[in-house]
Design an enzyme around this catalytic site. Sequence first.
Site, short mmCIF file in Angstrom:
data_model
loop_
_atom_site.label_atom_id
_atom_site.label_comp_id
_atom_site.label_asym_id
_atom_site.label_seq_id
_atom_site.Cartn_x
_atom_site.Cartn_y
_atom_site.Cartn_z
CG ASN A 140 -0.19 -0.07 2.51
OD1 ASN A 140 0.49 0.81 2.77
ND2 ASN A 140 -0.48 -1.06 3.18
CE LYS A 175 6.97 -13.02 -14.24
NZ LYS A 175 7.93 -12.52 -15.45
CB ILE A 183 0.37 -6.66 14.92
CG1 ILE A 183 0.75 -7.34 13.82
CG2 ILE A 183 1.54 -6.53 15.95
CD1 ILE A 183 1.77 -6.79 12.81
CG PHE A 216 -1.84 5.89 14.11
CD1 PHE A 216 -0.93 6.06 15.16
CD2 PHE A 216 -1.53 7.07 13.27
CE1 PHE A 216 -0.20 7.01 15.49
CE2 PHE A 216 -0.84 8.43 13.56
CZ PHE A 216 -0.09 8.21 14.97
CE LYS A 256 -10.10 1.28 11.92
NZ LYS A 256 -9.45 1.57 10.75
CE LYS A 275 -7.54 -2.21 14.67
NZ LYS A 275 -6.73 -3.17 13.67
N1 CTP Z 1 -3.14 -3.04 12.77
C1 CTP Z 1 -2.32 -4.06 12.98
N2 CTP Z 1 -2.38 -5.33 12.59
C2 CTP Z 1 -3.15 -5.24 11.51
C3 CTP Z 1 -4.21 -4.43 10.90
C4 CTP Z 1 -3.81 -3.33 11.71
O1 CTP Z 1 -1.62 -3.92 14.06
N3 CTP Z 1 -3.16 -6.50 10.65
C5 CTP Z 1 -3.26 -1.80 13.37
C6 CTP Z 1 -2.60 -0.23 12.48
O2 CTP Z 1 -1.13 -0.50 12.78
C7 CTP Z 1 -3.34 0.67 13.14
C8 CTP Z 1 -4.59 0.00 13.73
O3 CTP Z 1 -4.29 -1.56 13.90
O4 CTP Z 1 -2.67 1.19 14.56
C9 CTP Z 1 -5.56 0.30 12.71
O5 CTP Z 1 -5.37 0.10 11.31
P1 CTP Z 1 -6.56 0.14 10.20
O6 CTP Z 1 -6.01 -0.59 8.89
O7 CTP Z 1 -6.92 1.51 10.25
O8 CTP Z 1 -7.67 -0.83 10.76
P2 CTP Z 1 -8.18 -1.97 10.25
O9 CTP Z 1 -8.43 -2.98 11.56
O10 CTP Z 1 -7.41 -2.76 9.11
O11 CTP Z 1 -9.65 -1.64 10.15
P3 CTP Z 1 -10.33 -1.17 8.60
O12 CTP Z 1 -9.46 -1.66 7.48
O13 CTP Z 1 -11.85 -1.73 8.84
O14 CTP Z 1 -10.39 0.36 8.58
#
Ligand code: CTP
Length: 403
Positions: A213, A292, A312, A332, A346, A350
Amino acid sequence: MSDLSNKHIVLGLSGGIACYKAAELCRSLIKAGASVQVVMTEAAAQFITPVTLQALSNRPVYVSQWDGREPNNMAHINLSRNADAIVVAPASADFMAKLLHGRTDDLLSLMCLARPMERVPLVLAPAMNREMWQHPATQRNVTQLRADGAHVLDVGQGEQACGETGDGRMLEPEEILEDLVAFFQPKALQGQHVLVTAGPTFEAIDPVRGITNLSSGKMGFAIARAAREAGAEVTLVAGPVHQATPRGVRRVDVRSALDMQAAVTQYVDQATVFVATAAVADWRLASVATQKIKKYGSGQLPQMQFTENPDILASVAKSERAQNGALFCVGFAAESHDLLAHATAKRARKGVPLLVGNIGPATFGLDDNALLLVDAQGSQELPHASKLSLARQLVAEIARRRS
Ligand code: CTP
């Protein structure tokens, strides 16, 4: 607001080939907003002329304690009283030995001894040949100078002007600047160990392709730097990004979400604060092709099965240390709309005490951002600013909640 705005620095040069780097340091200090008064020893003036430093600092340079330009002939008093720090770069072995004994037979050492210690710190950037640096006399002097209240910076490592290789070079001007900026920051996280995740993850499809990303890692790197500036020990687990490691930060490079989880697991037990800024990929391929995947002009599309990556942050937030308050977790949320509603939801999902929301598409890859802090009490905006400035504000907020 530059990093050294309103700071007045006395830049002292003692004799050594690293004097040529002091010219660049002088320029960098001024660019960072400081005013600079240069004071040189006679030996330093053998390596670089006062004219160069006068032109760069836009002030007359002082070399002698007998300089008649001061009406009271007390340059050592007049020039040291309004300084926010005396920075000696380069600090030669001889100059440090002299400081150690409180000797004052030139203007610079006289100023160092005559400075009001409680409000004018002394910062030394040593520079010398590796044998001189390793010598027990030098090491003993460094230890004693630190005990006497001087802030002695590290030395650099590598090729030396004398042709030898080892420890003892002066740090590069930008490294000294970064250390000096850090030196002036409040030590709000002293004694804490901060673990930060940053950047994207890369989930392989086959040996040459993958899914990732647009996260640049800049916000996470800024938080690691700000936490270090605040006195914390910092471990930064970074996905694939092109960012310079902040000084004094331990960096662990990872690629996939599973690698990131393994690194976090390894370091989280020593951490007292966990800040998850990484844009972790939500899914990975259920099985990665070992070779590949070829197209062969068949027109057939590859079949891909996905599996969910571990969350995580959520799993760390559930751990016993996070639950009993030994570990403070900060999440975040990069959203595209309805920031407050999404960030609030969120935070609950979390299970973290503090969730920091930002509008992802408005900030990815840029040097500035705006943050929304959401905790149990409500929300607070940190308005648009550089990522480093926001990181420092966030670190102060974390410190406030830890104390
Ligand atoms: N995060 C993480 N591990 C993951 C996904 C997210 O530790 N597999 C942590 C990110 O580092 C961030 C927070 O969770 O601190 C939110 O990440 P985000 O991608 O915004 O949230 P998602 O849980 O993926 O929610 P959504 O895609 O539904 O917005």
